[in-house]
Write a protein that holds these residues in place. Sequence first.
Motif, mmCIF file in Angstrom:
data_model
loop_
_atom_site.group_PDB
_atom_site.id
_atom_site.type_symbol
_atom_site.label_atom_id
_atom_site.label_comp_id
_atom_site.label_asym_id
_atom_site.label_seq_id
_atom_site.Cartn_x
_atom_site.Cartn_y
_atom_site.Cartn_z
ATOM 1 N N ASN A 123 45.763 99.893 79.800
ATOM 2 C CA ASN A 123 44.498 99.340 80.268
ATOM 3 C C ASN A 123 44.300 99.496 81.775
ATOM 4 O O ASN A 123 43.204 99.715 82.241
ATOM 5 N N ARG A 124 45.388 99.385 82.522
ATOM 6 C CA ARG A 124 45.306 99.435 83.989
ATOM 7 C C ARG A 124 44.754 100.754 84.506
ATOM 8 O O ARG A 124 44.190 100.806 85.594
ATOM 9 N N SER A 125 44.959 101.831 83.740
ATOM 10 C CA SER A 125 44.485 103.108 84.260
ATOM 11 C C SER A 125 43.177 103.546 83.614
ATOM 12 O O SER A 125 42.719 104.651 83.851
ATOM 13 N N LEU A 126 42.605 102.679 82.791
ATOM 14 C CA LEU A 126 41.365 103.086 82.109
ATOM 15 C C LEU A 126 40.147 102.751 82.967
ATOM 16 O O LEU A 126 39.386 101.842 82.651
ATOM 17 N N TYR A 127 39.994 103.456 84.055
ATOM 18 C CA TYR A 127 38.801 103.283 84.891
ATOM 19 C C TYR A 127 37.874 104.456 84.633
ATOM 20 O O TYR A 127 38.113 105.559 85.130
ATOM 21 N N PHE A 128 36.852 104.237 83.794
ATOM 22 C CA PHE A 128 35.904 105.324 83.493
ATOM 23 C C PHE A 128 34.821 105.320 84.553
ATOM 24 O O PHE A 128 33.980 104.437 84.591
ATOM 25 N N ARG A 129 34.869 106.336 85.366
ATOM 26 C CA ARG A 129 33.966 106.406 86.493
ATOM 27 C C ARG A 129 32.625 106.969 86.027
ATOM 28 O O ARG A 129 32.553 107.898 85.252
ATOM 29 N N GLY A 175 31.198 101.813 86.459
ATOM 30 C CA GLY A 175 31.655 102.502 85.250
ATOM 31 C C GLY A 175 32.138 101.485 84.244
ATOM 32 O O GLY A 175 31.609 100.374 84.183
ATOM 33 N N TYR A 176 33.121 101.866 83.481
ATOM 34 C CA TYR A 176 33.664 100.959 82.473
ATOM 35 C C TYR A 176 35.158 100.881 82.675
ATOM 36 O O TYR A 176 35.799 101.861 83.061
ATOM 37 N N GLN A 177 35.688 99.724 82.427
ATOM 38 C CA GLN A 177 37.123 99.551 82.593
ATOM 39 C C GLN A 177 37.674 98.932 81.328
ATOM 40 O O GLN A 177 37.133 97.966 80.810
ATOM 41 N N TRP A 200 24.335 110.619 83.888
ATOM 42 C CA TRP A 200 25.752 110.540 84.217
ATOM 43 C C TRP A 200 26.636 110.323 82.994
ATOM 44 O O TRP A 200 26.243 109.707 82.020
ATOM 45 N N LEU A 201 27.822 110.900 83.121
ATOM 46 C CA LEU A 201 28.806 110.794 82.044
ATOM 47 C C LEU A 201 29.984 109.988 82.572
ATOM 48 O O LEU A 201 30.141 109.839 83.787
ATOM 49 N N PHE A 202 30.785 109.493 81.689
ATOM 50 C CA PHE A 202 31.905 108.655 82.103
ATOM 51 C C PHE A 202 33.221 109.356 81.822
ATOM 52 O O PHE A 202 33.406 109.923 80.750
#
Lengths: 336, 688
Positions: free
Chosen positions: B253-259, B453-455, B305-307
């Motif tokens: 989860n910690r690295s799921l930064y969808f920009r 974005g989404y995290q 924009w895409l994530f």
Amino acid sequence: MAAPNAPTQRIDGAPLNGPRLPPGSRNERFGKWLDQRIPPAAKITLSQRNIFIFPTRTGLGFALLLSLLLLAAINYANALVYGVAFLLLSLFLVTILYTYRNLSGLTIEVASSGSGFVGEDVAFEVRLSRPKGRGREGIQLGWPGALKQWCELHEREADTVQLYVPAARRGLFNPGRLLIETFFPLGLLRAWTWVDLSASAIVYPKPIFGPLPDANHGHRDDGVLIDPRGSDDFTDIRAYQAGDPVRHILWRSYAREGELAVKQYASYVEPRLWLSLDDMDGPLESRLSRLTGHAISCHRAGREFGLRLGSSELSPDAGKDHLERVLKELALYGHG
Amino acid sequence: MATGNIFEAQRRAAAPDRAPARFGAPYQIPRNSLALLMLAQLAVLLPLTPYVSPWIIGVALFCGFWRWQIYRGRWSYPARWVKGALVLLSASAVALSQASAFSVETATMLCCAAFALKLIEMKTQRDAYLVIFLAYFLIAVAFLFAQSLGQAAYQLLASILVTGAMVAMNQRHNQVRPIASLKVAASLLLQALPIMIVVFLFFPRLAPLWSVPLPGSAQTGISDSVTPGEIARLSQSDEIAFRVEFADRVPGNRSLYFRGVVFSHYDEGTWRQLAALPADFNYPSTTDESAIDYSVLLESTQRNWLFALDLASPLSGPTTITQDFRLQSSEPVTSLLRYDVRSFTAARLPAPVQSQMLRRDLQLPADQEMRTRAFARQLYAQLGEDPDAYLDYLLRYIREQPYGYTLNPPAAGTRDSVDRFWFDTRRGFCTHYAGALVVLLRAVDIPARMVGGYQGGEVNPVTGHLVVRSRDAHAWVEALLPERGWLRIDPTAAVAPNRIEQGLEAALSDADRAARAGFANGLLDGMPLLSNLAYWAESIDHRWNMWVVGFDGAQQQKTLSSWLGDVSPTRLGLALVIGVALVMAAVAGVLFWRERAAPTSEAVRVLLGFERTATRFGMPRAVSETPSDYLKRVAEACGLGSEEGAGLARRMSSALYDPGSDEAENPSDSLRALRRDLLRLRWRLAFG
């Protein structure tokens, strides 16, 4: 309705292996090809050898719809619109099989051929039967120039359809190739075939009714009836009517009184009437027509009559069978 | 009937027992077809109602009712003025609707109106087919608006109705019931499905030939400008934003930064995204160990924009990456979009080459947020102008001071909202913290920007894909530190570490959670069976999106390359033709299975085979000859003894007429013996 020169309405007597023009087309070469492809037979079972299939105009419209959908799918890059277009395309492909299958395996034969007079519809009974299993529907059949009939073989494995074809000419009548077609299930494709079932019906001359011929050269002794129009014995004098024989006119009386009068004769009539082609004048067909009318009149009146046609002769008789014999003789006169 | 009734022929011709369609009689659309067509009309228009003016639906219902009355013989076809009025009504409904002249909505409305109006004008066979074709067209149009599995299933049923109407056009309605037409239609479509799948797989996908108006709907998800509190609104929704299918396992989860969006410009409390040029940097080599491959299935957002995870390199589709590392599509995403990405998660985001790009990330409005800026400058000076120490201090400050994380922060106004949040209210959502941090960094000339974005997200245990929902929307900060490049800093992690580790639900206070109660996931938490069902349903949706809706040219290439090797148009065409032919043959096999000739027995086939050979050698079987006589004759001619011939004949007779009579042998053995004997006879025929 009766096409005047419908190429299919051939009179028998024309050579059987002569050119059979495909109904609806005057292309002789196509007719010959068709004869090779689907040779005439009393009973024909449909298979890939003799079934043709092609899209209808509706089918072409469907193709237009397909291309519109495909354009939309491409421009919108929409997988599901592609899906609809492909589903309809596949539907079309499956319909080819279904349409073909609706005719394939059907057996067609003429169960009976009727008869009729020139200008009337002649009835043919065509029997269709299918193999066991799946039913067929939406089959249409008809001779060109005549009404099409529907035939359904759902539960029944065989059915008889009556087809009426207008008869244009006297003689043995072959209605030509029978069209069997189906648009089932979607109307996008037409499967059809032209089969020559070697059907033939007898077409009698068109009857012309009129007074029965006079003076049958009977003898006083065996005469029973007196025909007032006979010419054997003088009976009376009456005023001239158009059509009275010139030799019966009383010229003396005309000179005296200025009015035409005729002598009336009566003859002893044989009840057995002889109808003879030679007693008539006028063109052949008209004479045959009048003879036909006479024959029917005699039959209705219950009189015995005989027929002299050239060299052949049918001795006097009465009844339906006799009438049929006479009519057949009249129908086939000059056609062998 | 021979010539039995010559006078009757005429009577029959006048009134035949099967009334033929008389010439000139008006064509009547078969009753069943009409009934099915009206049902189909309802079915086809129903899913379009949300996108079409209610007036059009009204006109359609009215026309349907009128047609029903015509069918029952109550009313006649409408007069010209009625039709005129209906056309006028439909036209003004289209004109008055908000849709622009050349939009999909307008075209759809016109199609629907034509479909409805044609119903009351439909007299000829051609008219009926036109209405049927329009119905098929509208089925396809509905897929421009929604592409779910449920929608597809529904439209398949609707197409059975439409096809049923077409079948009924070619049936005699007095012979069959409407249900029979539907049965034929269903089996037609069922058999068309396998062919369709082959065509769907192999038909080459072309690039759009010209640009078309796309169906517009409300824009959803993260926008290109954000005021604090906006993302909090997004968090109220459990709607799915996108799904991610990772090639390997799902990262933590910690690295799921969808920009998605980069907010560089700040004024009056609002953050805005600025246009950016395509990137001009080099990606790390493909052997980079941190590289992960995945596909994203993005739901419609109506935006470009895409994530993706940092640092994203697009693998498919018309996507580009900009200088601020955003992934962009050339067209707004109006329907589900599938794109494949490779992300180098450990790669350093390099500083921009152009100083102008750098200046964007230092911008602060004049005369705004002065308290925060003064605070920042003072603190930075105290820490010896060391950016790393400054950043650490700020995060510790947020953690230690009484800052709070809430979905319902107190109103902070627009101008100087950062000042008020940082010093007064101290309660806020991710955007508040990210915004404040950017201002604090920019105030001391450290380039920084807010990223939206989404995290996080939720892994579906059934398929193992990641589901990212609206409530996972998040905002964080990127700062450019000398020597280290762009660094991702998430101040929310400082105030609410649970939000990053376990998702929004875990980070919320009881009061916030109560406000969110009623959302599906919260409800299902205590019910394992129902939540399992929900996972199943979700994974089916996902597979549908993956393999059907997201199946475009790139996917086709990817899927087929493993079967065909190089996917060239020629190979695709060949595969298409061969595939369709094979499936058609299979369908034909099923269709004609019952038509096949009655099976002949093995013995008959053996006899016929022998006859063919013997005929070739001049010994055909006479018409009147029985099989055993024939065999005896051939055996004798070949010089076999009469006893041997008689044995052969007996064997043949018993195989033909009385199989299994010989109890010593089972039928297949005796048949084999017969075959062997006949082979010997053939040999003698040929060479003896």
